[in-house]
Design an enzyme around this catalytic site. Sequence first.
Site, mmCIF file in Angstrom:
data_model
loop_
_atom_site.group_PDB
_atom_site.id
_atom_site.type_symbol
_atom_site.label_atom_id
_atom_site.label_comp_id
_atom_site.label_asym_id
_atom_site.label_seq_id
_atom_site.Cartn_x
_atom_site.Cartn_y
_atom_site.Cartn_z
ATOM 1 N N MET A 30 -0.665 21.391 -16.361
ATOM 2 C CA MET A 30 0.408 20.995 -15.441
ATOM 3 C C MET A 30 -0.105 19.942 -14.448
ATOM 4 S SD MET A 30 2.792 24.280 -14.896
ATOM 5 C CE MET A 30 1.800 25.118 -13.692
ATOM 6 N N LEU A 33 -5.413 17.834 -11.831
ATOM 7 C CA LEU A 33 -6.579 18.233 -12.611
ATOM 8 C C LEU A 33 -7.824 18.447 -11.750
ATOM 9 C CD1 LEU A 33 -6.104 15.808 -15.645
ATOM 10 C CD2 LEU A 33 -5.260 18.155 -15.390
ATOM 11 N N GLY A 36 -12.145 22.475 -13.887
ATOM 12 C CA GLY A 36 -11.752 23.509 -14.860
ATOM 13 C C GLY A 36 -11.007 22.876 -16.028
ATOM 14 N N HIS A 37 -10.001 22.061 -15.711
ATOM 15 C CA HIS A 37 -9.256 21.367 -16.768
ATOM 16 C C HIS A 37 -10.193 20.452 -17.570
ATOM 17 C CE1 HIS A 37 -5.903 21.866 -13.683
ATOM 18 N NE2 HIS A 37 -5.398 22.456 -14.737
ATOM 19 N N GLY A 150 -7.863 28.219 -20.838
ATOM 20 C CA GLY A 150 -8.860 28.797 -19.955
ATOM 21 C C GLY A 150 -8.724 30.310 -19.796
ATOM 22 N N ASP A 153 -6.543 32.066 -16.815
ATOM 23 C CA ASP A 153 -5.216 32.674 -16.989
ATOM 24 C C ASP A 153 -5.300 33.590 -18.201
ATOM 25 O OD1 ASP A 153 -3.574 30.971 -14.970
ATOM 26 O OD2 ASP A 153 -4.794 29.543 -16.081
ATOM 27 N N VAL A 179 -14.242 27.907 -14.747
ATOM 28 C CA VAL A 179 -15.096 27.033 -13.934
ATOM 29 C C VAL A 179 -14.842 27.372 -12.461
ATOM 30 C CG1 VAL A 179 -15.652 24.647 -13.321
ATOM 31 C CG2 VAL A 179 -15.084 25.230 -15.685
ATOM 32 N N SER A 188 -8.573 26.026 -9.054
ATOM 33 C CA SER A 188 -7.135 26.092 -9.300
ATOM 34 C C SER A 188 -6.463 24.939 -8.568
ATOM 35 C CB SER A 188 -6.577 27.417 -8.768
ATOM 36 O OG SER A 188 -5.175 27.327 -8.628
ATOM 37 N N ARG A 190 -3.892 25.072 -7.034
ATOM 38 C CA ARG A 190 -3.267 25.568 -5.797
ATOM 39 C C ARG A 190 -4.277 25.722 -4.649
ATOM 40 N NH1 ARG A 190 -0.547 28.428 -9.898
ATOM 41 N NH2 ARG A 190 1.699 28.046 -9.917
HETATM 42 P P1 AMP Z 1 -2.647 24.722 -15.527
HETATM 43 O O1 AMP Z 1 -2.652 23.253 -15.285
HETATM 44 O O2 AMP Z 1 -2.909 25.522 -14.310
HETATM 45 O O3 AMP Z 1 -1.442 25.166 -16.322
HETATM 46 O O4 AMP Z 1 -3.899 25.011 -16.458
HETATM 47 C C1 AMP Z 1 -4.076 24.338 -17.680
HETATM 48 C C2 AMP Z 1 -5.211 24.994 -18.437
HETATM 49 O O5 AMP Z 1 -6.413 24.908 -17.666
HETATM 50 C C3 AMP Z 1 -4.969 26.489 -18.707
HETATM 51 O O6 AMP Z 1 -5.414 26.797 -20.022
HETATM 52 C C4 AMP Z 1 -5.830 27.153 -17.660
HETATM 53 O O7 AMP Z 1 -6.257 28.440 -18.014
HETATM 54 C C5 AMP Z 1 -6.997 26.190 -17.565
HETATM 55 N N1 AMP Z 1 -7.699 26.347 -16.301
HETATM 56 C C6 AMP Z 1 -7.160 26.348 -15.057
HETATM 57 N N2 AMP Z 1 -8.116 26.578 -14.126
HETATM 58 C C7 AMP Z 1 -9.279 26.739 -14.793
HETATM 59 C C8 AMP Z 1 -10.624 27.026 -14.397
HETATM 60 N N3 AMP Z 1 -10.957 27.188 -13.128
HETATM 61 N N4 AMP Z 1 -11.555 27.123 -15.372
HETATM 62 C C9 AMP Z 1 -11.222 26.970 -16.690
HETATM 63 N N5 AMP Z 1 -9.984 26.692 -17.121
HETATM 64 C C10 AMP Z 1 -9.012 26.592 -16.201
#
Ligand code: AMP
Length: 284
Positions: A30, A33, A36-37, A150, A153, A179, A188, A190
């Site tokens: 989403m 970035l 983690g992403h 990741g 979630d 990460v 995150s 957020r």
């Molecule tokens: P999101 O943009 O929050 O929907 O996350 C996109 C992808 O990145 C999802 O598969 C999440 O699980 C992964 N993700 C988010 N935060 C982390 C993190 N800290 N470490 C590893 N993967 C992550």
Amino acid sequence: MLITKTVKATQMAIAAARAEGKTVGFVPTMGALHEGHLSLIKRAKRQTEFTVCSIFVNPTQFDDKGDLKHYPRPIERDRALLESVDCDLLFLPPVEEVYPKDAMNEKLNYDFGYIDQPMEGEFRKGHFDGVAQVVNRLLDIVIPDQLFMGQKDYQQFLIIKKLIELTKRPTELVRCDIVREADGLAMSSRNVRMAPKERQKAVWLSKTLKETKTLFEQGYAIPDLEKRAITQLNSIEGIKVVYFDIVDAENLKKVTKRVDGQQLIACVAVFLHPVRLIDNMLLN
Ligand code: AMP
């Protein structure tokens, strides 16, 4: 890096990579970035030959419309970050491309069994239906060999695992490690919304999870570990625990006693103004 906004252009770019014999890796996000992403993109780059990242803030998975409105969208920065890790294609669709006509209201009727019920399922009604809906649509568009998600979630990861099974897709799902910031806070999008005072307190999530794992290894009883964690977190001014559950890592059912060979995971969600944070840790 190629950037596409339509389904047609995306599919053409992927078809061209396929025509060269390349395998396709996909990382749905989403945006906003962070490392983690990027770790998911790097993993995709290692394991496949053409890496697709999507950035789409999916309206159907937000139970809280304020959260949707405030979700950060720093697109130029995201684009530079993706360039820096050599992502091959960024799919950046408007809502109408993902949900043409009435598709937004077409809810999937998959039976996820119990896994969409507890924890996030209980506190964010309809959230996983929205996640499954958008990932299903994105998988129809990209048809990747491997999909990278990741552990951050964890419940979402299990939902998508089940979705792939139910829809009999050829895609292999790859779970990527969490990460963390230097102090242990899971990265995150957020996190930036917390003021410095709250941000400092956020360290208690990973700290409590780590302590729980250590005490688990020392043989403490599971209900005592949950109670201890909840009491500790709630004692920090500003933190309000939503849940701290130790569950079976395959089906998310609550566990009270250890059983040999059963993989357990501790999952936590708290409110810490103005955000709701989640984290988890495998215990064995
Ligand atoms: P999101 O943009 O929050 O929907 O996350 C996109 C992808 O990145 C999802 O598969 C999440 O699980 C992964 N993700 C988010 N935060 C982390 C993190 N800290 N470490 C590893 N993967 C992550």
